[in-house]
Write a protein that holds these residues in place. Sequence first.
Motif, mmCIF file in Angstrom:
data_model
loop_
_atom_site.group_PDB
_atom_site.id
_atom_site.type_symbol
_atom_site.label_atom_id
_atom_site.label_comp_id
_atom_site.label_asym_id
_atom_site.label_seq_id
_atom_site.Cartn_x
_atom_site.Cartn_y
_atom_site.Cartn_z
ATOM 1 N N PHE A 121 0.780 -1.227 0.000
ATOM 2 C CA PHE A 121 0.000 0.000 0.000
ATOM 3 C C PHE A 121 0.821 1.290 0.000
ATOM 4 O O PHE A 121 0.416 2.265 -0.643
ATOM 5 N N PRO A 122 1.974 1.354 0.684
ATOM 6 C CA PRO A 122 2.796 2.559 0.505
ATOM 7 C C PRO A 122 3.225 2.764 -0.942
ATOM 8 O O PRO A 122 3.213 3.902 -1.443
ATOM 9 N N GLU B 159 -8.549 -0.061 5.696
ATOM 10 C CA GLU B 159 -8.104 1.311 5.907
ATOM 11 C C GLU B 159 -6.952 1.669 4.968
ATOM 12 O O GLU B 159 -6.935 2.745 4.357
ATOM 13 N N ASP B 160 -5.966 0.774 4.867
ATOM 14 C CA ASP B 160 -4.830 1.015 3.975
ATOM 15 C C ASP B 160 -5.283 1.141 2.524
ATOM 16 O O ASP B 160 -4.862 2.043 1.787
ATOM 17 N N ALA B 161 -6.123 0.200 2.100
ATOM 18 C CA ALA B 161 -6.572 0.192 0.713
ATOM 19 C C ALA B 161 -7.428 1.414 0.408
ATOM 20 O O ALA B 161 -7.297 2.025 -0.658
ATOM 21 N N GLY B 162 -8.302 1.787 1.344
ATOM 22 C CA GLY B 162 -9.131 2.970 1.139
ATOM 23 C C GLY B 162 -8.289 4.222 0.997
ATOM 24 O O GLY B 162 -8.537 5.070 0.125
ATOM 25 N N LEU C 141 -15.400 1.519 9.053
ATOM 26 C CA LEU C 141 -13.997 1.867 8.984
ATOM 27 C C LEU C 141 -13.802 3.035 8.009
ATOM 28 O O LEU C 141 -14.479 3.125 6.979
ATOM 29 N N GLU C 142 -12.897 3.900 8.340
ATOM 30 C CA GLU C 142 -12.582 5.053 7.497
ATOM 31 C C GLU C 142 -11.075 5.086 7.225
ATOM 32 O O GLU C 142 -10.293 4.606 8.046
ATOM 33 N N PRO C 143 -10.658 5.656 6.093
ATOM 34 C CA PRO C 143 -11.507 6.265 5.063
ATOM 35 C C PRO C 143 -12.131 5.212 4.155
ATOM 36 O O PRO C 143 -11.503 4.186 3.871
ATOM 37 N N HIS C 144 -13.351 5.484 3.740
ATOM 38 C CA HIS C 144 -14.052 4.583 2.828
ATOM 39 C C HIS C 144 -13.905 5.102 1.408
ATOM 40 O O HIS C 144 -14.102 6.281 1.145
ATOM 41 N N SER C 145 -13.525 4.216 0.482
ATOM 42 C CA SER C 145 -13.403 4.580 -0.923
ATOM 43 C C SER C 145 -14.530 3.912 -1.705
ATOM 44 O O SER C 145 -14.543 2.685 -1.894
ATOM 45 N N GLU C 146 -15.462 4.703 -2.136
ATOM 46 C CA GLU C 146 -16.616 4.204 -2.873
ATOM 47 C C GLU C 146 -16.164 3.553 -4.175
ATOM 48 O O GLU C 146 -15.356 4.115 -4.916
#
Length: 340
Positions: free
Chosen positions: A60-61, A92-95, A173-178
Amino acid sequence: MKNIGFLSFGHWTPHPTSATQSAADVLLQSIELAQAAEELGADGAYFRVHHFARQLASPFPLLAAAGAKTSRIELGTGVIDMRYENPMYMVEDAGSADLIAGGRLQLGISRGSPEQVVDGWRHFGYRSAEDDPSGGQAARQKTELLLQLLEGRGFAEPNPRPMFPNPPGLLRLEPHSEGLRRRIWWGAASDATARWAAQHGMNLMSSTLKSDETGEPFHVQQARQIGAFREEWAAQDHGFEPRVSVSRSIFAIVDDRDRRYFLGSGDRDDQFASIDGMRAVFGRSYAAEPDELIEELAQDEAVAEADTLLLTVPNQLGVAYNAHVLESILTHVAPALGWR
């Protein structure tokens, strides 16, 4: 027309002939190659994930950094081993990475491939049931939780005296990516796991090896796997059209560098062997001048069936040469096959 991208294993080794002698080299060059691929008109930059190895690991980084440095190209994994993952933290990481990239992540996940160490996920603090020694069942359970969390529905009871104001209702969980939920791919080794992916609303990612289920050539078995996936998908009601990717080692020989590296190196026949307790068939690689490549690839049934082709690249040869490898396919091969 096909989406065409690259898949890098991110190898590095402290050897004078390697252009990637350290982990820092690999990470920074991966970002540079994603930028170069975007400039060339490629569609995807995908990265393999291996633990306990001199290869790319925590994705993710890298995905976030590549997302910040590019604007159009898809950024993905092929694949993340779910045995090592905490689905909550992964969401969370993916979002976060997906929001940085503007919704361009395409996350390939799976049970993973044979490891560098014995039961490596256990060193990460995870366990599996006695009847699940390989961790496959645990990986699928984690995947089901991940998919549920990516829907973005609240599930956690809020603190009645929170430090910060909460929205009404249960919290997610946040951030949420729609939209990220629809961009999850399952790396399937068999026809059965391809069907399982379709049942759970995941796109299909098929690699250069699969379970040998019929003894037929690799591309024939892989095309049948794709057919099984699409048949099962049609029986579901997921509300969107799935995607299917296959990966191949393909090198167009157009100059002296290519001849030096790859002339005569293509495995012209499939290989059959046992891997991780599974009888597997490994697909051939392609290395030839463009006219010959075009003829050979036109016979590959699985490539014909897939909408996305990931080209495995020799990342230790450096960014400039790998950009050349991609450009050669995009320029000299893809148009003749109707991919561009």
